[in-house]
Design a protein around this motif. Sequence first.
Motif, PDB file in Angstrom:
ATOM      1  N   ASP A   1       0.809  -1.058  -0.388  1.00  0.00           N
ATOM      2  CA  ASP A   1      -0.106  -0.037   0.203  1.00  0.00           C
ATOM      3  C   ASP A   1       0.944   1.673   0.080  1.00  0.00           C
ATOM      4  N   GLY A   2       2.104   1.206   0.970  1.00  0.00           N
ATOM      5  CA  GLY A   2       2.869   2.702   0.999  1.00  0.00           C
ATOM      6  C   GLY A   2       3.661   2.889  -0.280  1.00  0.00           C
ATOM      7  N   ILE A   3       4.262   1.579  -0.924  1.00  0.00           N
ATOM      8  CA  ILE A   3       4.761   1.682  -2.060  1.00  0.00           C
ATOM      9  C   ILE A   3       3.844   2.131  -3.233  1.00  0.00           C
ATOM     10  N   ILE A   4       3.675   0.979  -3.635  1.00  0.00           N
ATOM     11  CA  ILE A   4       2.741   1.129  -4.948  1.00  0.00           C
ATOM     12  C   ILE A   4       1.331   1.802  -5.047  1.00  0.00           C
ATOM     13  N   ASP A   5       0.433   1.474  -3.647  1.00  0.00           N
ATOM     14  CA  ASP A   5      -0.716   2.761  -4.329  1.00  0.00           C
ATOM     15  C   ASP A   5       0.090   4.081  -3.609  1.00  0.00           C
ATOM     16  N   HIS A   6       0.542   4.443  -2.374  1.00  0.00           N
ATOM     17  CA  HIS A   6       0.303   5.551  -2.692  1.00  0.00           C
ATOM     18  C   HIS A   6       1.802   6.078  -3.222  1.00  0.00           C
ATOM     19  N   LYS A   7       2.452   5.753  -3.964  1.00  0.00           N
ATOM     20  CA  LYS A   7       3.368   6.112  -5.079  1.00  0.00           C
ATOM     21  C   LYS A   7       3.849   5.636  -6.171  1.00  0.00           C
ATOM     22  N   VAL A   8       3.742   4.262  -6.470  1.00  0.00           N
ATOM     23  CA  VAL A   8       4.043   4.077  -8.024  1.00  0.00           C
ATOM     24  C   VAL A   8       2.260   5.097  -8.969  1.00  0.00           C
ATOM     25  N   LEU A   9       0.940   4.134  -8.236  1.00  0.00           N
ATOM     26  CA  LEU A   9      -0.125   4.726  -8.361  1.00  0.00           C
ATOM     27  C   LEU A   9      -0.624   5.459  -7.978  1.00  0.00           C
ATOM     28  N   GLY A  10      -0.211   5.911  -7.476  1.00  0.00           N
ATOM     29  CA  GLY A  10      -0.424   7.558  -6.760  1.00  0.00           C
ATOM     30  C   GLY A  10      -2.090   7.485  -6.456  1.00  0.00           C
ATOM     31  N   LEU A  11      -3.054   6.333  -5.984  1.00  0.00           N
ATOM     32  CA  LEU A  11      -4.549   6.357  -5.732  1.00  0.00           C
ATOM     33  C   LEU A  11      -4.366   7.680  -4.932  1.00  0.00           C
ATOM     34  N   HIS A  12      -4.002   7.443  -3.207  1.00  0.00           N
ATOM     35  CA  HIS A  12      -3.534   8.828  -2.289  1.00  0.00           C
ATOM     36  C   HIS A  12      -2.200   8.487  -1.511  1.00  0.00           C
ATOM     37  N   GLN A  13      -2.690   9.220  -0.556  1.00  0.00           N
ATOM     38  CA  GLN A  13      -1.595   8.928   0.127  1.00  0.00           C
ATOM     39  C   GLN A  13      -2.494   9.715   1.459  1.00  0.00           C
ATOM     40  N   VAL A  14      -0.402   8.736   2.289  1.00  0.00           N
ATOM     41  CA  VAL A  14      -1.561   8.613   4.062  1.00  0.00           C
ATOM     42  C   VAL A  14      -1.775   9.298   4.557  1.00  0.00           C
ATOM     43  N   ARG A  15      -1.324  10.793   4.550  1.00  0.00           N
ATOM     44  CA  ARG A  15      -2.440  12.021   4.674  1.00  0.00           C
ATOM     45  C   ARG A  15      -2.025  12.923   3.650  1.00  0.00           C
ATOM     46  N   TYR A  16      -3.327  13.956   3.571  1.00  0.00           N
ATOM     47  CA  TYR A  16      -2.595  14.677   3.014  1.00  0.00           C
ATOM     48  C   TYR A  16      -1.891  16.553   4.125  1.00  0.00           C
ATOM     49  N   VAL A  17      -0.618  16.251   4.223  1.00  0.00           N
ATOM     50  CA  VAL A  17       0.178  17.372   5.340  1.00  0.00           C
ATOM     51  C   VAL A  17       1.445  17.629   4.695  1.00  0.00           C
TER      52      VAL A  17
END
Length: 154
Positions: free
Chosen positions: A100-116
């Motif tokens: 989730d942290g690497i693929i979803d957050h960074k590679v695919l850009g589906l979401h971030q952990v938190r928007y800060v």
Amino acid sequence: MTTPTPDIRRTLLAAILLGIGFMAAIDEVIFHQLLVWHHFVESDSTVAAIVSDGVLHTLELVLLVTGGALMLRLHETHRHAPGYRGPGFLLGMGGFQVFDGIIDHKVLGLHQVRYVDNLWLYDLAWNGFGLALIAVGYVLLTRAKRGQALSQRT
């Protein structure tokens, strides 16, 4: 009457599926619903974002039910492999977290952990926690392979 042979591969598979489903549930409930830090797929449409959370929730339930059914079947047939459930569960949890942290957050850009502004702190904590789970799972798996898991003691 012969004693059934423990099925290490299926025990690990069932436990990994349960771990993935459990960590996905934690993510969904805590970060999506209670803290409202993100949705599975961020969108300008609130409806689309909430539907994406529903898709994640559905996948999580499928994993939990499938892993649970496999584990129950292993127990019913006395083929579960003692010492392998915990490591598999932790490897599944950590694997989900890091994926989730690497693929979803960074590679695919589906979401971030938190928007800060200081996102890297959240990324570090998110992925670090996942890697810690994988490390503990690996250590326990190594112990199980040597017959030294607590549940393997007679």
